[in-house]
Design a protein around this motif. Structure first.
Motif, short mmCIF file in Angstrom:
data_model
loop_
_atom_site.label_atom_id
_atom_site.label_comp_id
_atom_site.label_asym_id
_atom_site.label_seq_id
_atom_site.Cartn_x
_atom_site.Cartn_y
_atom_site.Cartn_z
N ILE A 196 26.58 -14.72 33.77
CA ILE A 196 26.04 -14.12 35.00
C ILE A 196 24.53 -14.31 35.04
CG2 ILE A 196 25.60 -11.92 36.16
CD1 ILE A 196 28.42 -11.04 35.38
N GLN A 197 23.87 -14.12 33.89
CA GLN A 197 22.43 -14.35 33.83
C GLN A 197 22.10 -15.81 34.17
OE1 GLN A 197 21.06 -13.08 29.98
NE2 GLN A 197 21.61 -10.92 30.34
N ARG A 198 22.93 -16.73 33.68
CA ARG A 198 22.66 -18.14 33.98
C ARG A 198 22.85 -18.42 35.47
NH1 ARG A 198 25.35 -23.74 31.60
NH2 ARG A 198 23.83 -25.09 32.61
N ILE A 199 23.89 -17.85 36.07
CA ILE A 199 24.12 -18.05 37.51
C ILE A 199 22.95 -17.50 38.31
CG2 ILE A 199 25.58 -17.33 39.45
CD1 ILE A 199 27.95 -17.36 37.42
N ASN A 200 22.46 -16.34 37.89
CA ASN A 200 21.33 -15.74 38.61
C ASN A 200 20.05 -16.53 38.43
OD1 ASN A 200 22.78 -13.58 39.71
ND2 ASN A 200 22.51 -12.33 37.87
N SER B 56 32.52 -13.35 40.86
CA SER B 56 33.86 -12.74 40.88
C SER B 56 34.83 -13.59 40.05
CB SER B 56 34.37 -12.62 42.32
OG SER B 56 33.55 -11.74 43.05
N TRP B 57 34.73 -14.90 40.22
CA TRP B 57 35.59 -15.80 39.43
C TRP B 57 35.32 -15.64 37.94
CZ3 TRP B 57 33.30 -19.53 36.34
CH2 TRP B 57 34.19 -20.32 35.61
N LEU B 58 34.05 -15.49 37.57
CA LEU B 58 33.69 -15.35 36.15
C LEU B 58 34.34 -14.10 35.57
CD1 LEU B 58 32.01 -16.40 33.79
CD2 LEU B 58 30.10 -15.02 34.63
N ARG B 59 34.32 -13.00 36.32
CA ARG B 59 34.97 -11.78 35.85
C ARG B 59 36.48 -12.01 35.68
NH1 ARG B 59 31.37 -9.10 39.75
NH2 ARG B 59 29.66 -8.11 38.58
N GLU C 87 33.21 -22.41 25.40
CA GLU C 87 32.93 -21.07 24.90
C GLU C 87 34.18 -20.19 24.89
OE1 GLU C 87 29.47 -19.01 26.18
OE2 GLU C 87 28.28 -20.83 26.43
N LEU C 88 34.99 -20.31 25.95
CA LEU C 88 36.20 -19.49 26.00
C LEU C 88 37.22 -19.95 24.97
CD1 LEU C 88 36.61 -19.08 29.87
CD2 LEU C 88 35.68 -17.43 28.24
N GLU D 241 32.81 -9.14 22.64
CA GLU D 241 32.42 -10.55 22.73
C GLU D 241 32.63 -11.10 24.13
OE1 GLU D 241 34.56 -12.56 19.69
OE2 GLU D 241 33.60 -11.46 18.07
N ILE D 242 33.72 -10.71 24.79
CA ILE D 242 33.96 -11.16 26.16
C ILE D 242 32.87 -10.65 27.10
CG2 ILE D 242 35.47 -10.77 28.16
CD1 ILE D 242 37.84 -11.21 26.38
N GLU D 243 32.47 -9.41 26.88
CA GLU D 243 31.40 -8.85 27.71
C GLU D 243 30.10 -9.64 27.51
OE1 GLU D 243 29.84 -6.27 30.56
OE2 GLU D 243 31.90 -6.58 29.92
N GLN D 244 29.82 -10.04 26.28
CA GLN D 244 28.62 -10.82 26.02
C GLN D 244 28.67 -12.18 26.70
OE1 GLN D 244 28.50 -10.90 21.73
NE2 GLN D 244 27.55 -8.89 21.56
N VAL D 245 29.83 -12.84 26.65
CA VAL D 245 29.99 -14.13 27.32
C VAL D 245 29.81 -13.96 28.83
CG1 VAL D 245 31.64 -15.95 27.90
CG2 VAL D 245 31.47 -15.14 25.55
N ARG D 246 30.46 -12.94 29.38
CA ARG D 246 30.37 -12.72 30.84
C ARG D 246 28.93 -12.47 31.26
NH1 ARG D 246 33.18 -8.07 31.29
NH2 ARG D 246 35.18 -9.17 31.43
#
Length: 608
Positions: free
Chosen positions: A378-382, A511-514, A403-404, A369-374
């Motif tokens: 990232i897609q939204r940032i891009n 990087s912060w998102l990760r 979300e978190l 689930e964390i991977e899906q959120v991340r």
């Protein structure tokens, strides 16, 4: 006890009192006290989450719903940028004037109501932060007021983000906690749009019910009624649902509110024409009655106690009917309890193994689930770019924090349910013990400021030990508690650092998102371990005590069986007659309680 030839007609409370008296007479005083505390507990009626595209009049509508013209910021050039949660109390319990606070993770800062726009609108944030290096912004606001029309309700105004993007909608659904009404706000200029209908379709899976409010009818007097009918038709056509659609003029509703003291009859007429009266009535009909929630919980609790008493009486009747058989069965039960006691250490090792397996499964699911959120962010940032996110940093932060926090909430609730599955077979017909184990797990992550005496009254009611004992701790309580918990505070601090990452560019933000998703994982891992340690200890101690108590009870029953065997036939018949009468009284009371439960509305989920 004496039998009654005719069952009197009693109301739910009278039936409960009769049942509690029976429970106390049979020595179940603690169970009766817990049920009574549950019956008298105060619950919120439910949550109304208000969503809609930008500039649809959501904040004005919330003001009209709670009878306060200038409560939430309106007439600003840009929209609300963080959720505003309005708690509506009965007049006799609420504050004389609205109390407002802004929330920063675990911190709560009281502010003047007139300053709310400086903290929760994009224009206000931009003005307050001009030239500032401060990275700590509010991610929500809380308002408490008194108003009889929607007393016991939590109304949440969510940020309006152009196009109702998926993250804004998801954040709004998190506010609902699967237990309220989603109020979609459109306006009278055009029929409902496809994105709005998509939100409604998804909302029907997430919340208790949905309503569409068509606002600004005073600005489109000629067409608003046809817009309402068009919306009903479109909803039937595309969603196959009869969702209430109500035209509302927030402006006229507030005019009526302010006229009430001068000319009540005229005010009532204007309020009715404004549509606000119909909207409130629909909301009240969809939300549970808080008094019924407590009454239902108390009746369910005492009914379970009476069922145990009825079983106990039946066992006593069997012993006096056939003492020899009764002694034999009881001796077998005593031997089984002795075997369980002898193997207690082995059982504890197996329990530890099962708990570890459970934790590993939950963490594996959490990693996915964390991977899906991340990846989603990232897609939204891009796709949106840092420039777009910089223009609305508080919206960005509120959404990812939601979300978190929901991820923490969901994972911990999954563990609570798994713990319940482990504990239930250990304590057959003893749900109070099972719920005490669950309560210990929740209590282990409850911060001291929530446990303390100086805590707000509603918080105290929400975390009342009697509710923990009866298993009323669930998603609603955790959702309230998690933002206050010290461990979860680390997540919030990390979220706020995102403001600085926004200024430093795309790679810094990724990087912060990760880092923040990893911080969330570590936080959840710690909370899981804390809860498991508390639950395991409670489970072991309670199981040992349970075995000792059962051994004591069986020994007493064996003694009673031997005494029954020595009694004369006439004495046994007299005892059986008395026990049979008592069994009928208890059985009739259970039926009476079940009748009351059947006539009540089932509660729509756990409340915040």
């Amino acid at each position: 006890m004496e039998s009654q030839t005719q069952q009197p007609v009693r109301g739910p409370r009278e039936s409960f009192d009769r049942a509690a008296a029976i429970a106390r007479r049979y020595g179940h005083t603690d169970a009766a006290d817990v049920a009574e505390a549950l019956l008298n507990a105060k619950f919120k009626a439910g949550t109304v989450v208000v969503v809609g595209e930008i500039k649809r009049g959501k904040s004005s509508l919330v003001n009209a719903l709670v009878g306060q013209r200038d409560l939430l910021p309106v007439d600003v050039m840009t929209s609300t940028s963080a959720p505003i949660r309005v708690t509506v109390n009965p007049v006799e319990e609420g504050p004389a004037e609205p109390q407002v606070a802004v929330l920063r993770g675990s911190k709560r800062q009281a502010i003047a109501a007139s300053d709310l726009d400086k903290y929760v609108t994009i224009d206000g944030i931009a003005g307050a932060r001009a030239g500032s290096d401060d990275d700590e912004l509010a991610t929500a606001a809380a308002v408490e007021l008194a108003y009889s029309e929607l007393a016991g309700t939590l109304v949440v105004d969510t940020p309006g983000v152009g196009g109702l993007d998926e993250h804004a909608v998801h954040a709004a659904f998190n506010e609902a906690h699967h237990a309220g009404v989603l109020l979609m706000v459109c306006d009278a200029s055009t029929p409902i749009t496809k994105p709005e209908m998509d939100i409604l379709a998804e909302a029907r899976k997430e919340v208790g019910a949905a309503i569409v409010a068509v606002t600004k009818t005073d600005k489109n007097i000629r067409r608003w009624q046809s817009i309402v009918e068009d919306n009903k038709r479109l909803l039937r056509q595309h969603l196959g649902a009869e969702i209430p659609v109500i035209g509302v003029s927030s402006l006229r509703a507030m005019d009526a509110q302010e006229m009430e003291r001068v000319n009540p009859e005229k005010a009532a007429e204007i309020a009715s024409r404004s549509g606000i009266v119909a909207l409130r009535q629909h909301l009240r009909s969809l939300l549970s009655d808080p008094a019924t929630l407590g009454l239902r919980g108390g009746i369910e609790s005492i009914t379970h106690t009476l069922k145990g008493i009825h079983t106990q009486i039946g066992r006593d009747i069997a012993i006096h009917t056939s003492p020899a058989d009764g002694v034999g069965k009881l001796e077998e039960e005593r031997e089984e309890l002795e075997r369980l006691k002898e193997h207690a250490s082995e059982w504890e090792q197996l329990l530890g193994r099962d708990i570890q397996f459970m934790r590993n499964r939950i963490m594996d699911d959490l990693d996915t689930e964390i991977e899906q959120v991340r990846n989603s962010w990232i897609q939204r940032i891009n796709s949106d770019g840092v420039r777009v996110l910089r223009s609305k940093p508080q919206v960005f932060t509120s959404q990812i924090e939601a979300e978190l926090t929901e991820l923490i909430n969901t994972t911990l609730n999954t563990q609570l349910e798994e713990l319940r599955k482990l504990a239930t077979p250990l304590f057959p017909d003893q749900p109070d013990i099972v719920n005490t184990v669950i309560g210990a797990a929740v209590d282990s992550i409850t911060p001291e400021e929530v446990k303390g005496r100086e805590v707000d009254k509603k918080t105290k009611d929400l975390l009342d030990p009697s509710l923990a004992t009866m298993g009323m701790l669930g998603a609603g309580v955790l959702s309230f508690m998690i933002p206050l918990a010290p461990l979860a505070g680390a997540v919030w601090i990390g979220v706020n650092v995102g403001f600085k990452a926004l200024r430093n560019g795309k790679q810094h933000l990724i990087s912060w998102l990760r880092e923040i998703t990893q911080t969330t994982r570590v936080t959840i891992n710690r909370m899981l371990d804390t809860m498991l340690a508390a639950a395991r200890t409670e489970m072991v101690l309670r199981y040992r005590a349970y075995l000792r108590q059962r051994q004591k009870e069986v020994q007493e029953h064996i003694k009673e069986a031997h005494e029954a065997a020595r009694a004369s036939e006439a004495e046994r018949k007299e005892t059986i007659t008395r026990l049979t009468k008592n069994a009928k009284i208890v059985e009739a009371t259970i039926e009476e309680l079940n009748h009351h439960l059947a006539t009540m509305h089932a509660p729509q989920g756990e409340l915040s």
